[in-house]
Design a protein around this motif. Structure first.
Motif, PDB file in Angstrom:
ATOM      1  N   ARG A   9      70.322  38.906  21.377  1.00 20.09           N
ATOM      2  CA  ARG A   9      70.929  39.565  20.206  1.00 20.09           C
ATOM      3  C   ARG A   9      72.401  39.201  20.082  1.00 20.09           C
ATOM      4  O   ARG A   9      72.887  38.855  19.000  1.00 20.09           O
ATOM      5  CB  ARG A   9      70.754  41.070  20.337  1.00 20.09           C
ATOM      6  N   LEU A  10      73.120  39.266  21.201  1.00 17.35           N
ATOM      7  CA  LEU A  10      74.546  38.937  21.195  1.00 17.35           C
ATOM      8  C   LEU A  10      74.761  37.475  20.830  1.00 17.35           C
ATOM      9  O   LEU A  10      75.650  37.140  20.040  1.00 17.35           O
ATOM     10  CB  LEU A  10      75.156  39.240  22.564  1.00 17.35           C
ATOM     11  N   TRP A  11      73.952  36.580  21.404  1.00 24.20           N
ATOM     12  CA  TRP A  11      74.070  35.160  21.081  1.00 24.20           C
ATOM     13  C   TRP A  11      73.885  34.918  19.584  1.00 24.20           C
ATOM     14  O   TRP A  11      74.625  34.155  18.966  1.00 24.20           O
ATOM     15  CB  TRP A  11      73.025  34.354  21.853  1.00 24.20           C
ATOM     16  N   VAL A  12      72.883  35.562  18.985  1.00 28.89           N
ATOM     17  CA  VAL A  12      72.609  35.373  17.559  1.00 28.89           C
ATOM     18  C   VAL A  12      73.826  35.766  16.724  1.00 28.89           C
ATOM     19  O   VAL A  12      74.289  35.003  15.856  1.00 28.89           O
ATOM     20  CB  VAL A  12      71.375  36.189  17.127  1.00 28.89           C
ATOM     21  N   VAL A  13      74.379  36.945  16.979  1.00 26.63           N
ATOM     22  CA  VAL A  13      75.489  37.448  16.169  1.00 26.63           C
ATOM     23  C   VAL A  13      76.737  36.587  16.361  1.00 26.63           C
ATOM     24  O   VAL A  13      77.393  36.185  15.384  1.00 26.63           O
ATOM     25  CB  VAL A  13      75.782  38.923  16.515  1.00 26.63           C
ATOM     26  N   VAL A  14      77.071  36.278  17.606  1.00 32.19           N
ATOM     27  CA  VAL A  14      78.278  35.486  17.885  1.00 32.19           C
ATOM     28  C   VAL A  14      78.168  34.089  17.264  1.00 32.19           C
ATOM     29  O   VAL A  14      79.119  33.583  16.656  1.00 32.19           O
ATOM     30  CB  VAL A  14      78.520  35.389  19.408  1.00 32.19           C
TER      31      VAL A  14
END
Length: 425
Positions: free
Chosen positions: A74-79
Motif C-alpha cells: 500500500r505504501l509503495w503504491v501511494v509513494v
C-alpha cells in the motif's frame, strides 16, 4: 480509521489503481514517441532512445524482492504515484529548454523505473487485498481500466496536444500543458489512494530477508532449468520481432509529410486513428482471441492467431504505397492491423501462462514478462536507423520478412492438447 477489504468496496479502488498503472506506461512507451516526433527529433534517435525505456520492465523481476522486504505494498503504491506525478511535472518543465531531449529522456527513465515498480506493488496489493474468488471476479475490471488508460493516453491526450498546438502555435507549450495536466491527475490519484486503499492485515514486509533472497535465486534457477528452455526463450523473444520494429515507427509514419514517405496526419488525427480507433480494435481483438482459445485450446488456435497477427501488417505497406488522404481509410486500415495484433497477442499471453505453470507461478510469469519486454526493446532500438536507411516503403517490406523468425519459433514450441480450453460443463 483503518479500512479493510471487508468494509471497502473493491469498486472504490481497483478501477483507479489499474487506470493509474496504465497511464505512466503509455506515457513512457507511446506519448514520448509522438511528442519527440512533434518536436522534430529524428526517427533514428526516437527509436533508439525510447526503446531503452523498456529496460525497467525487462529487469523488474530482479528488484521485486525489495518491494516484498521493505514497507507495505500500500505504501509503495501511494509513494510511487506521488513520484510519477512529480516526474510528469519535471517533463513539462524540461520541454521549453534548449536541451529538452536529453533532460526529458532522463526523467522518462526515472518514470519508467517508478512505473515498473508500481506494477509490482499494485499487482501484489491486489492479491493481498482481495480473497481468491474476488480476484477472479475483478480480473476483467483490472484489464478494462488498464485498456481505458491506454485509450485515454494515446487517444484523448494526443488529441489534446494537437488542439493546444493549434491554439497556442507552439508544440512545446502544448505538450508542457498536457504533462502538467497528467501531473495534477496523478497527485490527485495518490491522495485518493492514500485514503481509499484498504489495509489488509497480510500487507506487511516479509521477514527473513536473507532466506527470501536465497529462495529468489532458486526460483530463477528453476525457471532456466525448465525442459526446452532455449526454445521457450526463443519464442518469448521472437514472437513479436516484427511488431517490435513496427511499433516504434508507426506514429512517425503517420505524422511524417508525404514527401518523406509518411501520411502527413495531424497530431489530432493520430489521436483519433491510432490512439482511439486502433486501440478499440486492439481490445476487441484481444477479447475475441481469448474466447477462441477458451473454445478450442491454445494448440489448435496458435497458427490461426499468429497468421491473423502478422498478415495484417501488410496494411502499413499498402498505406505507404497509396498514401491516402482520407482519415476514414487510414483509421480502417489501422483498425484491421490492431485487431489482428490483439488476436495474436492473446496466444502469446497464454503461452507465458503455460510456461509459468507449476511451483513459483507468479515469479516465473514475471520472468516471462521480462523477456517479453526484452523482445520489444532490442529490435526497437535499431528500427529507426533501419527505416532511415530503407525508407518507409522498404521498411514495411522488411517488417513482413521479419515475421519468419516468429513463425519458426511457433513451429518449435510444444503445447499440451487442450491447454487453455474451457472445461466442458
Amino acid at each position: 480509521m483503518n479500512s479493510t477489504p471487508a468494509n471497502r468496496s473493491p469498486w472504490s479502488w481497483i478501477p483507479t489503481l489499474y487506470f493509474g498503472q496504465g497511464i505512466p506506461y503509455v506515457v513512457v512507451m507511446t506519448l514520448s514517441v509522438i511528442m519527440y516526433k512533434n518536436l522534430e527529433v529524428s526517427n533514428t534517435d526516437i527509436a533508439l532512445y525510447t526503446s531503452w525505456l523498456y529496460l525497467p520492465w525487462v529487469i523488474k523481476p530482479l528488484w521485486s524482492p525489495l518491494i516484498e522486504l521493505f514497507g507495505t505494498k500500500r505504501l509503495w503504491v501511494v509513494v510511487l504515484q506521488f513520484f510519477v506525478g512529480a516526474a510528469l511535472a519535471m517533463v513539462a518543465l524540461t520541454l521549453p529548454g534548449p536541451d529538452f531531449f536529453r533532460w526529458s529522456l532522463a526523467v522518462f527513465w526515472l518514470m519508467a523505473f517508478a512505473s515498473a515498480s508500481h506494477d509490482i506493488a499494485a499487482d501484489g496489493f491486489y492479491l493481498l487485498a482481495l480473497p481468491t474468488h474476488s480476484q477472479a471476479a475483478f480480473v476483467g475490471v483490472r484489464s478494462t481500466f488498464y485498456r481505458l488508460a491506454n485509450i485515454a493516453g494515446q487517444g484523448a491526450l494526443v488529441y489534446l496536444a494537437g488542439e493546444l498546438q493549434e491554439r497556442t502555435g507552439s508544440m512545446k507549450t502544448a505538450w508542457s500543458v498536457v504533462f502538467f495536466v497528467l501531473c495534477g491527475l496523478f497527485i490527485a490519484m495518490a491522495v485518493y489512494h492514500r485514503f481509499m486503499l484498504p489495509r489488509p492485515e497480510t500487507d506487511k514486509p516479509v521477514p527473513g530477508g536473507g532466506d527470501t533472497l536465497r529462495e529468489f535465486g532458486r526460483v530463477f534457477a528453476r525457471f532456466f532449468a525448465k525442459p526446452g528452455i532455449v526454445v521457450i526463450l526463443g519464442f518469448l523473444l521472437l514472437y513479436r520481432f516484427p511488431e517490435a520494429q513496427l511499433l516504434k515507427l508507426a506514429t512517425p509514419f503517420l505524422l511524417d509529410k508525404p514527401e518523406l514517405g509518411g501520411l502527413g496526419l495531424s497530431t489530432k488525427q493520430v489521436g483519433i486513428a491510432y490512439g482511439t480507433v486502433g486501440l478499440i480494435a486492439l481490445t476487441l481483438g484481444g477479447l475475441l482471441g481469448g474466447w477462441v482459445i477458451s473454445r478450442i485450446g491454445l494448440k489448435r488456435a496458435l497458427w490461426p492467431l499468429i497468421l491473423l497477427m502478422h498478415v495484417p501488417n501488410v496494411v502499413f505497406l499498402l498505406l505507404a504505397m497509396a498514401q491516402p488522404h482520407s482519415l476514414w481509410i487510414v483509421s480502417s486500415a489501422l483498425a484491421v492491423e490492431q485487431f489482428g495484433y490483439g488476436l495474436g497477442f492473446t496466444a502469446y499471453l497464454m503461452y507465458m501462462i503455460l510456461v509459468a505453470e507449476g511451483e513459483h507461478k507468479t515469479a516465473h510469469y514475471a520472468i516471462c514478462t521480462g523477456f517479453m519486454a526484452l523482445g520489444m526493446m532490442l529490435p526497437g532500438m535499431w528500427s529507426g536507423a533501419l527505416q532511415a536507411w530503407l525508407g518507409y516503403h522498404w521498411f514495411f517490406v522488411w517488417v513482413l520478412v521479419a515475421t519468419i523468425p516468429s513463425f519458426a519459433m511457433a513451429a518449435l514450441i510444444k503445447i499440451p492438447e487442450g491447454f487453455g480450453k474451457k472445461a466442458e460443463a
